[in-house]
Design an enzyme around this catalytic site. Structure first.
Site, PDB file in Angstrom:
ATOM      1  N   TYR A 188      78.375 -55.580  10.489  1.00 21.09           N
ATOM      2  CA  TYR A 188      78.692 -56.110   9.165  1.00 21.09           C
ATOM      3  C   TYR A 188      79.544 -57.369   9.231  1.00 21.09           C
ATOM      4  CZ  TYR A 188      82.878 -53.719  10.564  1.00 21.09           C
ATOM      5  OH  TYR A 188      83.959 -53.310  11.293  1.00 21.09           O
ATOM      6  N   GLY A 189      79.949 -57.785  10.428  1.00 21.58           N
ATOM      7  CA  GLY A 189      80.907 -58.882  10.542  1.00 21.58           C
ATOM      8  C   GLY A 189      80.428 -59.997  11.442  1.00 21.58           C
ATOM      9  N   THR A 190      81.234 -60.302  12.449  1.00 17.94           N
ATOM     10  CA  THR A 190      80.980 -61.469  13.299  1.00 17.94           C
ATOM     11  C   THR A 190      79.796 -61.305  14.240  1.00 17.94           C
ATOM     12  OG1 THR A 190      82.502 -60.787  15.057  1.00 17.94           O
ATOM     13  CG2 THR A 190      83.436 -62.086  13.227  1.00 17.94           C
ATOM     14  N   LEU A 191      79.221 -60.102  14.330  1.00 11.59           N
ATOM     15  CA  LEU A 191      78.060 -59.882  15.203  1.00 11.59           C
ATOM     16  C   LEU A 191      76.729 -60.080  14.480  1.00 11.59           C
ATOM     17  CD1 LEU A 191      79.391 -56.758  17.129  1.00 11.59           C
ATOM     18  CD2 LEU A 191      78.983 -59.033  18.105  1.00 11.59           C
ATOM     19  N   GLU A 249      84.630 -54.155  20.887  1.00  5.57           N
ATOM     20  CA  GLU A 249      85.315 -53.685  19.683  1.00  5.57           C
ATOM     21  C   GLU A 249      86.592 -52.904  20.005  1.00  5.57           C
ATOM     22  OE1 GLU A 249      84.547 -54.930  17.019  1.00  5.57           O
ATOM     23  OE2 GLU A 249      82.388 -55.200  16.848  1.00  5.57           O
TER      24      GLU A 249
END
EC number: 4.3.2.8
Length: 173
Positions: free
Chosen positions: A23-26, A98
């Site tokens: 949901y983010g920087t990936l 992570e």
């Protein structure tokens, strides 16, 4: 039966594949997406887009402006992201990336499929838009108390209108 067996598939080659929701920087077009493409980290195949069936607070926090999904079901928004099929090597890389279990924990999340482009698992039909599937997600219970008062987002974009510049790992002190 463990939760993991609900969305892991043993392919004929005996490589175990797992579904992961990012949901983010990936995500595609985001600062760390290149890590999903790096074969040295393992294999990741984009399957489609989805959103959480439950609300969660997606906040941008810390002096590095990192997106965090707080493990507080029922608060925040339904969060938009992408589903990938990853091999064991990529799953281990993602756990390390992570900082599991220090910063994030890997948990099961239920997702409503928006679009599915990936090949079906093990002969099963591909999920249709609106159907529910499950995947692992990296969320956290290790957050500062004031993070629960931060603005919550439905979707993360490092270049979004929030004005919070993401600090790349390589530039952090």
């Amino acid at each position: 039966m463990s939760f993991g067996s609900l969305f892991q598939v043993r392919l004929p080659s005996s490589i175990l594949m797992t579904h992961v929701f990012v949901y983010g920087t990936l995500k595609k077009g985001q600062p760390n997406y290149h890590r999903m493409l790096n074969a040295a980290n393992g294999k990741a195949e984009y399957l489609g887009s989805a959103l959480t069936t439950e609300k969660f607070p997606l906040v941008i926090a810390s002096k590095y402006n990192i997106p965090f999904l707080l493990n507080i079901p029922g608060q925040g928004h339904r969060v938009h992201g992408e589903v990938y099929r990853v091999d064991d090597q990529m799953l281990k890389f993602l756990d390390d990336f992570e900082s599991v279990p220090t910063w994030y924990q890997r948990n099961v999340v239920r997702l409503e499929v928006k679009e599915w482009v990936g090949k079906p698992d093990g002969g099963e039909a591909a999920p249709s838009p609106g159907s529910v599937t499950e995947a692992f997600v990296y969320n956290t219970t290790m957050y500062q108390s004031d993070w629960t008062t931060l603005r919550c987002f439905e979707s993360y974009d490092a270049n979004g209108g929030h004005g919070l510049k993401y600090a790349y790992r390589e530039t952090r002190d």
